[in-house]
Design a protein around this motif. Structure first.
Motif, short mmCIF file in Angstrom:
data_model
loop_
_atom_site.label_atom_id
_atom_site.label_comp_id
_atom_site.label_asym_id
_atom_site.label_seq_id
_atom_site.Cartn_x
_atom_site.Cartn_y
_atom_site.Cartn_z
N THR A 242 37.05 27.14 32.22
CA THR A 242 36.50 28.22 31.39
C THR A 242 36.56 27.83 29.92
N LYS B 269 36.78 37.10 27.39
CA LYS B 269 36.48 38.27 28.22
C LYS B 269 35.13 38.12 28.92
N SER C 211 35.95 35.30 31.75
CA SER C 211 37.09 35.43 32.67
C SER C 211 37.57 36.88 32.67
N THR C 212 37.57 37.48 33.86
CA THR C 212 38.04 38.86 33.97
C THR C 212 39.55 38.95 33.92
N GLU C 213 40.23 37.85 34.15
CA GLU C 213 41.69 37.86 34.18
C GLU C 213 42.29 37.84 32.77
N LYS D 15 42.84 39.11 29.32
CA LYS D 15 42.62 40.36 28.59
C LYS D 15 43.00 40.26 27.12
#
Length: 463
Positions: free
Chosen positions: A19, A81, A84-86, A88
């Motif tokens: 990512t 964000k 990657s949804t993880e 935060k």
């Protein structure tokens, strides 16, 4: 919970690395190669807490971490964000296991080397360490410019911006700009300071446009907390460059930033400059540095010698240099430095004879430029007198005082002796010339009008 088993850690690390590579590709394209290479590329992924969704990013130093946090934290957070949804939250820190930068001096040095980046290259803040306020000698001719420069570098919000420093060559305007930079960085170690000549400004801007990187150039300039442009007279005639400089000045001033420019003439005398730019340059404070008088030239020589306690230079040599090398202070200090170097290398004492021998090029230039005849002509035009009054016997104050001023200028601006000067003024005795010189020196300290007259005449003769 925090990731525990090694397999899970490896999987997460691999995903984060992929990512991050994707994010970096976009940032390199958006920010440009130079900005990306300076600030984003050094970032390393440290650790990720799956419970809180916080990702730790580390940089090589506290300074770099603070810089990226202040300028790119929001952009980086949005990028993570989006990919990657993880993740935060992101956090920045200095490289683990390295000592925190504790010394302000070191922090300032880093700031000095990496103030602003553009795709056309680094705006290195190349300030002369000798050009500080402590090394600037004040006199009647430069006190306004000095006080204004000190205020521009102080923590208090300046009363004026831009500050426009104006003087002929070698009178100290560049010294003051370097001093502002030093003092401002002392007060604000992480401030973004840019100092460059107008010529370099034009070259950098044109180069950036040719590479389609003008936006990065503009962004770097407009991030400055203090922008200083020297020799602004060389920006004349360059329409696109003037337009960009105008927008940069407007942007900085509207955000309360500080702008300093210097030139060898007042704003109104800058031919070929857009009227809007002239208006911006004139809206702050125009501080004129006039030609250094004899007393200031003496003080500068004495100050230079005070830093060299093992060098002996007699008062008559100092007086000779101060009176003879009057065109600009750069020549004056250069002449003294040449004498000091010659004396050290040869072992010869520094005498007036040695000065005349070794500084013949400088002295000849001064002598060619100003003659007693020219001084008399200029004084007569200034006071509206007939030229014959310089040699007449009339003692009326309206005639005698201008004549005394001309004698004073002849002693200050030429290497002629008192008897030689007396002969040029109708065959007067050397004691008459001595009296005139002492009287005018005294009156300059007591009478503002007289001091202004002498300053104006000095400037006319030296221009």
């Amino acid at each position: 919970m925090r990731i525990q088993d090694s397999q899970s850690q490896d999987d997460v690390a691999s995903q984060l690395t992929d990512t991050w590579q994707t994010i970096c590709s976009g940032l390199r394209r958006d920010l440009g190669a130079q900005i990306f290479g300076q600030w984003i590329k050094p970032i390393k992924l440290a650790r990720f807490d799956s419970d809180s969704g916080e990702l730790q990013l580390v940089l090589p130093s506290e300074f770099a971490a603070n810089w990226v946090r202040e300028r790119y934290a929001e952009r980086l957070a949005l990028a993570w964000k989006a990919h990657s949804t993880e993740v935060k939250n992101i956090n920045f820190s200095a490289k683990a296991g390295t000592a925190r930068i504790a010394k302000v001096k070191k922090d300032k040095a880093v700031a000095n080397e990496a103030i602003a980046q553009t795709s056309s290259g680094k705006f290195q803040l190349d300030l002369d360490p000798r050009m500080t306020f402590d090394e600037f000698i004040a006199g009647h001719s430069n006190v306004l410019a000095l006080n204004a420069s000190q205020r521009m570098a102080s923590p208090e919000k300046p009363l004026f911006s831009p500050l426009y420093l104006q003087s002929s060559t070698g009178q100290g305007k560049t010294h003051l700009m370097h001093a502002i930079g030093h003092a401002y960085r002392t007060e604000f170690p992480s401030a973004r300071v840019i100092y460059m000549s107008a010529e370099r400004f034009m070259v950098e801007f044109v180069s950036a446009m040719r590479r389609n990187e003008a936006m990065e150039f503009k962004a770097a300039l407009r991030e400055a907390d203090l922008l200083m442009i020297d020799d602004i007279q060389f920006i004349v005639g360059k329409i696109s460059t003037q337009e960009e400089f105008l927008h940069t000045v407007d942007s900085l001033i509207s955000r309360g930033k500080r702008v300093v420019v210097a030139a060898d003439r007042p704003p109104q005398a800058l031919d070929g400059v857009d009227q809007r730019l002239l208006s911006r340059l004139s809206m702050g404070l125009v501080a004129d540095i006039q030609s250094a008088g004899l007393e200031l030239r003496r003080d500068i020589l004495q100050h230079r010698l005070a830093s060299l306690p093992h060098q002996e230079v007699s008062e008559d040599v100092i007086e000779f240099l101060a009176r003879t090398i009057s065109r600009n202070l750069r020549e004056l200090e250069g002449g003294l430095n040449k004498l000091l170097a010659y004396a050290q290398l040869t072992g010869r004492p520094i005498t007036k004879e040695l000065a005349e021998e070794q500084l013949s090029d400088i002295l000849s230039a001064c002598r060619r430029r100003i003659t007693i005849d020219e001084i008399q002509r200029t004084v007569c035009e200034y006071y509206r007198l007939d030229r014959n009054e310089m040699s007449s016997k009339r003692r009326a104050r309206a005639v005698a005082r201008p004549r005394q001023v001309a004698m004073y200028l002849a002693k200050v601006m030429t290497p002629r002796s008192y008897p030689e000067i007396g002969r040029k003024f109708g065959g007067r005795d050397h004691s008459t010339v001595i009296h005139a010189v002492k009287l005018v020196e005294q009156l300059r300290g007591e009478d503002t009008e007289m001091d202004n007259d002498v300053r104006m005449l000095l400037r006319q003769l030296e221009s």
